[in-house]
Design a protein around this motif. Structure first.
Motif, PDB file in Angstrom:
ATOM      1  N   GLY A  46      11.023  65.838  68.801  1.00  0.00           N
ATOM      2  CA  GLY A  46       9.936  65.873  69.760  1.00  0.00           C
ATOM      3  C   GLY A  46       8.597  65.762  69.069  1.00  0.00           C
ATOM      4  N   VAL A  47       7.759  64.878  69.559  1.00  0.00           N
ATOM      5  CA  VAL A  47       6.434  64.660  68.989  1.00  0.00           C
ATOM      6  C   VAL A  47       5.378  65.401  69.804  1.00  0.00           C
ATOM      7  CG1 VAL A  47       4.677  62.956  68.411  1.00  0.00           C
ATOM      8  CG2 VAL A  47       7.117  62.396  68.120  1.00  0.00           C
ATOM      9  N   SER A  48       5.423  65.206  71.105  1.00  0.00           N
ATOM     10  CA  SER A  48       4.407  65.786  71.972  1.00  0.00           C
ATOM     11  C   SER A  48       4.908  65.746  73.404  1.00  0.00           C
ATOM     12  CB  SER A  48       3.090  65.003  71.849  1.00  0.00           C
ATOM     13  OG  SER A  48       2.081  65.540  72.691  1.00  0.00           O
ATOM     14  N   CYS A  49       4.334  66.577  74.240  1.00  0.00           N
ATOM     15  CA  CYS A  49       4.584  66.476  75.669  1.00  0.00           C
ATOM     16  C   CYS A  49       3.378  67.008  76.422  1.00  0.00           C
ATOM     17  CB  CYS A  49       5.855  67.216  76.087  1.00  0.00           C
ATOM     18  SG  CYS A  49       5.844  69.001  75.851  1.00  0.00           S
ATOM     19  N   ILE A  50       3.295  66.591  77.679  1.00  0.00           N
ATOM     20  CA  ILE A  50       2.236  67.056  78.553  1.00  0.00           C
ATOM     21  C   ILE A  50       2.878  67.465  79.871  1.00  0.00           C
ATOM     22  CG2 ILE A  50       1.717  64.674  79.301  1.00  0.00           C
ATOM     23  CD1 ILE A  50      -1.249  65.629  79.565  1.00  0.00           C
ATOM     24  N   ALA A  52       3.355  68.605  83.806  1.00  0.00           N
ATOM     25  CA  ALA A  52       2.816  68.246  85.109  1.00  0.00           C
ATOM     26  C   ALA A  52       2.011  69.424  85.644  1.00  0.00           C
ATOM     27  CB  ALA A  52       3.944  67.904  86.062  1.00  0.00           C
ATOM     28  N   GLY A  53       1.070  69.117  86.504  1.00  0.00           N
ATOM     29  CA  GLY A  53       0.303  70.188  87.134  1.00  0.00           C
ATOM     30  C   GLY A  53      -0.721  70.821  86.208  1.00  0.00           C
ATOM     31  N   ASP A  54      -0.285  71.783  85.399  1.00  0.00           N
ATOM     32  CA  ASP A  54      -1.261  72.524  84.584  1.00  0.00           C
ATOM     33  C   ASP A  54      -1.670  71.794  83.316  1.00  0.00           C
ATOM     34  OD1 ASP A  54       1.224  74.941  83.378  1.00  0.00           O
ATOM     35  OD2 ASP A  54       0.888  72.851  82.844  1.00  0.00           O
ATOM     36  N   GLY A  55      -0.966  70.708  82.976  1.00  0.00           N
ATOM     37  CA  GLY A  55      -1.381  69.889  81.845  1.00  0.00           C
ATOM     38  C   GLY A  55      -1.193  70.515  80.484  1.00  0.00           C
ATOM     39  N   ARG A  56      -0.375  71.573  80.396  1.00  0.00           N
ATOM     40  CA  ARG A  56      -0.138  72.172  79.089  1.00  0.00           C
ATOM     41  C   ARG A  56       0.454  71.134  78.150  1.00  0.00           C
ATOM     42  NH1 ARG A  56       2.597  77.920  80.527  1.00  0.00           N
ATOM     43  NH2 ARG A  56       3.039  76.861  82.494  1.00  0.00           N
ATOM     44  N   ILE A  57       0.075  71.258  76.879  1.00  0.00           N
ATOM     45  CA  ILE A  57       0.420  70.238  75.889  1.00  0.00           C
ATOM     46  C   ILE A  57       1.098  70.881  74.695  1.00  0.00           C
ATOM     47  CG2 ILE A  57      -0.607  68.669  74.188  1.00  0.00           C
ATOM     48  CD1 ILE A  57      -2.658  67.882  76.310  1.00  0.00           C
ATOM     49  N   TYR A  58       2.079  70.176  74.203  1.00  0.00           N
ATOM     50  CA  TYR A  58       2.801  70.574  72.986  1.00  0.00           C
ATOM     51  C   TYR A  58       2.658  69.460  71.951  1.00  0.00           C
ATOM     52  CZ  TYR A  58       6.819  70.837  69.844  1.00  0.00           C
ATOM     53  OH  TYR A  58       7.613  70.851  68.740  1.00  0.00           O
ATOM     54  N   TYR A  59       2.513  69.885  70.692  1.00  0.00           N
ATOM     55  CA  TYR A  59       2.573  68.950  69.573  1.00  0.00           C
ATOM     56  C   TYR A  59       3.535  69.485  68.526  1.00  0.00           C
ATOM     57  CZ  TYR A  59      -1.671  66.765  71.430  1.00  0.00           C
ATOM     58  OH  TYR A  59      -2.587  66.132  72.232  1.00  0.00           O
ATOM     59  N   GLY A  60       4.312  68.595  67.951  1.00  0.00           N
ATOM     60  CA  GLY A  60       5.169  68.988  66.851  1.00  0.00           C
ATOM     61  C   GLY A  60       4.342  69.464  65.662  1.00  0.00           C
ATOM     62  N   HIS A  61       4.938  70.315  64.848  1.00  0.00           N
ATOM     63  CA  HIS A  61       4.203  70.904  63.731  1.00  0.00           C
ATOM     64  C   HIS A  61       3.657  69.854  62.769  1.00  0.00           C
ATOM     65  CE1 HIS A  61       7.402  70.126  60.755  1.00  0.00           C
ATOM     66  NE2 HIS A  61       8.187  70.229  61.798  1.00  0.00           N
ATOM     67  N   PHE A  67      -2.626  63.486  66.489  1.00  0.00           N
ATOM     68  CA  PHE A  67      -2.215  62.780  67.701  1.00  0.00           C
ATOM     69  C   PHE A  67      -2.817  63.456  68.923  1.00  0.00           C
ATOM     70  CE2 PHE A  67       2.211  61.554  65.757  1.00  0.00           C
ATOM     71  CZ  PHE A  67       1.560  60.888  64.721  1.00  0.00           C
ATOM     72  N   THR A  68      -3.026  62.650  69.970  1.00  0.00           N
ATOM     73  CA  THR A  68      -3.515  63.168  71.236  1.00  0.00           C
ATOM     74  C   THR A  68      -2.719  62.549  72.369  1.00  0.00           C
ATOM     75  OG1 THR A  68      -5.758  63.391  70.333  1.00  0.00           O
ATOM     76  CG2 THR A  68      -5.515  63.468  72.725  1.00  0.00           C
ATOM     77  N   ILE A  69      -2.153  63.386  73.212  1.00  0.00           N
ATOM     78  CA  ILE A  69      -1.427  62.900  74.382  1.00  0.00           C
ATOM     79  C   ILE A  69      -2.343  63.018  75.596  1.00  0.00           C
ATOM     80  CG2 ILE A  69      -0.398  65.140  74.965  1.00  0.00           C
ATOM     81  CD1 ILE A  69       2.190  63.613  75.730  1.00  0.00           C
TER      82      ILE A  69
END
Length: 125
Positions: A46-50, A52-61, A67-69
Motif C-alpha cells: 500500500g502506497v496511499s489512500c484517501i 470517502a467523506g472525511d478525506g482521511r489520508i494514509y501514506y506508507g512509511h 507523495f500527495t494523494i
C-alpha cells in the motif's frame, strides 16, 4: 465498473510524476481509494489512500512526505503526485477501492472491491 491508472513512465531520480485513477461505473468520491505498487519480485504494498467523506489520508512509511494523494470529484478522478522519486519507487502502480482507509492503515481490497489496470513507473538514470 472499470478503474484505470495512468500517468506512469520513465523518469530520472529526483523527478516527478502524477498518476491518475479514472473510473467508469462508480463515483470514486463514494469510496475510499488506495494506491498500491508492486515491484519485481516483491509483494504488492500500500502506497496511499484517501477516505470517502472525511478525506482521511494514509501514506506508507516509505513515502516520507514525497507523495500527495488528492481527489477531483468533478472529474471523478484520484491522483497521486509523486516527487523526489528514487529507483526504489520503480514498480507497477495500481489504484483500487479499499474497504478501510485511516491515517495509520490501508486495508487491501477484498472480493467486492475494484482494482484498476496498473501503470508502470520506472525511475532510472
Amino acid at each position: 465498473v472499470q478503474l484505470q491508472a495512468s500517468g506512469g513512465g520513465l523518469v530520472q531520480p529526483g523527478g516527478s510524476l502524477r498518476l491518475s485513477c479514472a473510473a467508469s461505473g462508480i463515483r470514486l468520491d463514494t469510496y475510499a481509494i488506495g494506491w498500491f505498487r508492486q515491484a519485481p519480485g516483491k509483494e504488492r504494498e500500500g502506497v496511499s489512500c484517501i477516505n470517502a467523506g472525511d478525506g482521511r489520508i494514509y501514506y506508507g512509511h516509505f513515502v516520507k512526505g514525497r507523495f500527495t494523494i488528492s481527489r477531483d470529484n468533478i472529474k471523478n478522478m484520484v491522483y497521486l503526485q509523486m516527487n523526489s522519486l528514487t529507483p526504489e519507487d520503480t514498480a507497477v502502480y495500481y489504484c483500487a477501492t479499499v474497504p478501510l482507509c485511516r491515517t495509520n492503515i490501508i486495508q487491501r481490497p477484498k472480493g467486492d472491491d475494484y482494482w484498476g489496470q496498473g501503470t508502470q513507473v520506472t525511475v532510472s538514470s
